[in-house]
Design a protein around this motif. Structure first.
Motif, short mmCIF file in Angstrom:
data_model
loop_
_atom_site.label_atom_id
_atom_site.label_comp_id
_atom_site.label_asym_id
_atom_site.label_seq_id
_atom_site.Cartn_x
_atom_site.Cartn_y
_atom_site.Cartn_z
N GLY A 1 0.81 -1.25 0.10
CA GLY A 1 0.11 -0.02 0.24
C GLY A 1 0.74 1.30 -0.14
O GLY A 1 0.78 2.15 -0.97
N PRO A 2 1.87 1.48 0.99
CA PRO A 2 2.67 2.60 1.06
C PRO A 2 3.34 2.69 -0.24
O PRO A 2 3.29 4.21 -0.75
N LEU A 3 3.90 1.79 -0.83
CA LEU A 3 4.77 2.12 -2.13
C LEU A 3 3.91 2.48 -3.21
O LEU A 3 4.18 3.06 -3.98
N GLN A 4 2.63 1.95 -3.20
CA GLN A 4 1.63 2.08 -4.33
C GLN A 4 1.01 3.61 -4.03
O GLN A 4 1.01 4.44 -5.21
N HIS A 5 1.14 4.23 -2.90
CA HIS A 5 0.65 5.77 -2.64
C HIS A 5 1.93 6.40 -3.18
O HIS A 5 1.48 7.49 -3.51
N LEU A 6 3.04 6.24 -3.00
CA LEU A 6 4.04 6.73 -3.49
C LEU A 6 4.10 6.89 -4.78
O LEU A 6 4.09 8.01 -5.59
N GLN A 7 3.68 5.91 -5.49
CA GLN A 7 3.44 5.84 -7.01
C GLN A 7 2.66 6.81 -7.63
O GLN A 7 2.66 7.38 -8.47
N ILE A 8 1.20 6.93 -6.85
CA ILE A 8 0.19 7.57 -7.20
C ILE A 8 0.82 9.26 -7.01
O ILE A 8 0.40 10.06 -8.09
N ALA A 9 1.42 9.36 -5.94
CA ALA A 9 1.90 10.89 -5.72
C ALA A 9 2.78 11.28 -6.66
O ALA A 9 2.96 12.42 -7.31
N ARG A 10 3.75 10.40 -7.28
CA ARG A 10 4.52 10.54 -8.42
C ARG A 10 3.84 10.92 -9.75
O ARG A 10 4.38 11.82 -10.29
N MET A 11 2.86 10.00 -9.81
CA MET A 11 2.11 10.44 -11.07
C MET A 11 1.57 11.82 -10.91
O MET A 11 1.35 12.72 -11.94
N ARG A 12 0.82 12.34 -9.87
CA ARG A 12 0.05 13.48 -9.72
C ARG A 12 1.38 14.67 -9.76
O ARG A 12 0.89 15.53 -10.45
N ALA A 13 2.56 14.45 -9.42
CA ALA A 13 3.36 15.38 -9.44
C ALA A 13 3.82 15.57 -11.10
O ALA A 13 3.92 16.97 -11.52
N LEU A 14 3.75 14.52 -11.81
CA LEU A 14 3.98 14.60 -13.26
C LEU A 14 3.06 15.58 -13.88
O LEU A 14 3.32 16.11 -14.82
N GLU A 15 1.64 15.13 -13.60
CA GLU A 15 0.62 15.48 -14.26
C GLU A 15 0.53 16.97 -14.02
O GLU A 15 0.14 17.77 -14.93
N THR A 16 0.72 17.57 -12.78
CA THR A 16 0.92 19.03 -12.63
C THR A 16 2.26 19.71 -12.96
O THR A 16 2.11 20.86 -12.79
N GLY A 17 3.13 19.06 -12.91
CA GLY A 17 4.35 19.75 -13.40
C GLY A 17 5.03 20.52 -12.25
O GLY A 17 5.64 21.33 -12.53
N ARG A 18 4.64 19.87 -11.04
CA ARG A 18 5.05 20.49 -9.84
C ARG A 18 5.90 19.79 -8.70
O ARG A 18 5.53 18.56 -8.64
N TYR A 19 6.61 20.44 -7.92
CA TYR A 19 7.19 19.54 -6.98
C TYR A 19 6.27 19.11 -5.71
O TYR A 19 5.19 19.82 -5.70
N MET A 20 6.31 18.02 -5.28
CA MET A 20 5.58 17.52 -4.32
C MET A 20 6.10 16.99 -2.86
O MET A 20 7.08 16.31 -3.17
N LEU A 21 5.67 17.41 -1.93
CA LEU A 21 6.33 17.09 -0.53
C LEU A 21 5.39 16.04 0.18
O LEU A 21 4.06 16.36 0.09
N ARG A 22 5.84 14.77 0.09
CA ARG A 22 4.81 13.74 0.92
C ARG A 22 5.58 13.44 2.05
O ARG A 22 6.50 12.87 2.40
N GLY A 23 4.62 13.65 3.22
CA GLY A 23 4.96 13.17 4.52
C GLY A 23 4.05 12.33 5.00
O GLY A 23 2.80 12.35 4.98
N THR A 24 4.65 11.00 5.58
CA THR A 24 3.93 9.87 6.09
C THR A 24 4.17 9.51 7.71
O THR A 24 5.44 9.77 7.97
N ASN A 25 3.63 8.80 8.39
CA ASN A 25 3.82 8.34 9.51
C ASN A 25 4.42 7.06 9.53
O ASN A 25 5.64 6.85 10.03
N ASN A 26 3.78 6.17 8.57
CA ASN A 26 4.73 4.71 8.25
C ASN A 26 4.93 4.53 7.04
O ASN A 26 5.32 3.55 6.75
N GLY A 27 4.77 5.35 6.13
CA GLY A 27 4.90 5.03 4.53
C GLY A 27 6.30 5.79 4.20
O GLY A 27 7.13 6.11 5.06
N VAL A 28 6.51 6.01 3.19
CA VAL A 28 7.85 6.32 2.44
C VAL A 28 7.61 8.15 2.21
O VAL A 28 6.46 8.62 1.65
N THR A 29 8.31 8.80 3.20
CA THR A 29 8.17 10.22 3.13
C THR A 29 9.24 10.73 1.79
O THR A 29 10.45 10.14 1.73
#
Length: 90
Positions: A1-29
């Motif tokens: 799950g956490p790695l899939q959420h990271l992949q989704i966040a990477r896609m959103r950053a690519l779609e918007t052409g902007r940097y993304m900061l992703r902070g999690t408690n137990n996933g990949v920051t």
């Protein structure tokens, strides 16, 4: 799950052409750049401080302007075409 959420966040950053900061408690920051690449990361279940550089952006990408409408429109046209041309009437 956490790695899939990271992949989704990477896609959103690519779609918007902007940097993304992703902070999690137990996933990949991570810091994700405007091209969807991981600039800096902290692995799962590690307590640490993530530092890096982030740049602001202006303007919008074609996806930000139109969303999913071009793909949905093309899919609807193809469905109608297949229904009319390929599937025989009973």
């Amino acid at each position: 799950g956490p790695l899939q959420h990271l992949q989704i966040a990477r896609m959103r950053a690519l779609e918007t052409g902007r940097y993304m900061l992703r902070g999690t408690n137990n996933g990949v920051t991570a810091i994700i750049d405007h091209k969807g690449q991981l600039a800096e990361t902290i692995p799962q279940f590690e307590r640490a401080v993530l530092t890096g550089e982030v740049y602001s952006a202006q303007g919008s990408t074609p996806y930000m302007q139109t969303g999913s409408w071009p793909v949905l429109t093309l899919a609807a046209i193809l469905i109608v075409f297949v229904r009319v041309r390929v599937i025989p009437k009973s």
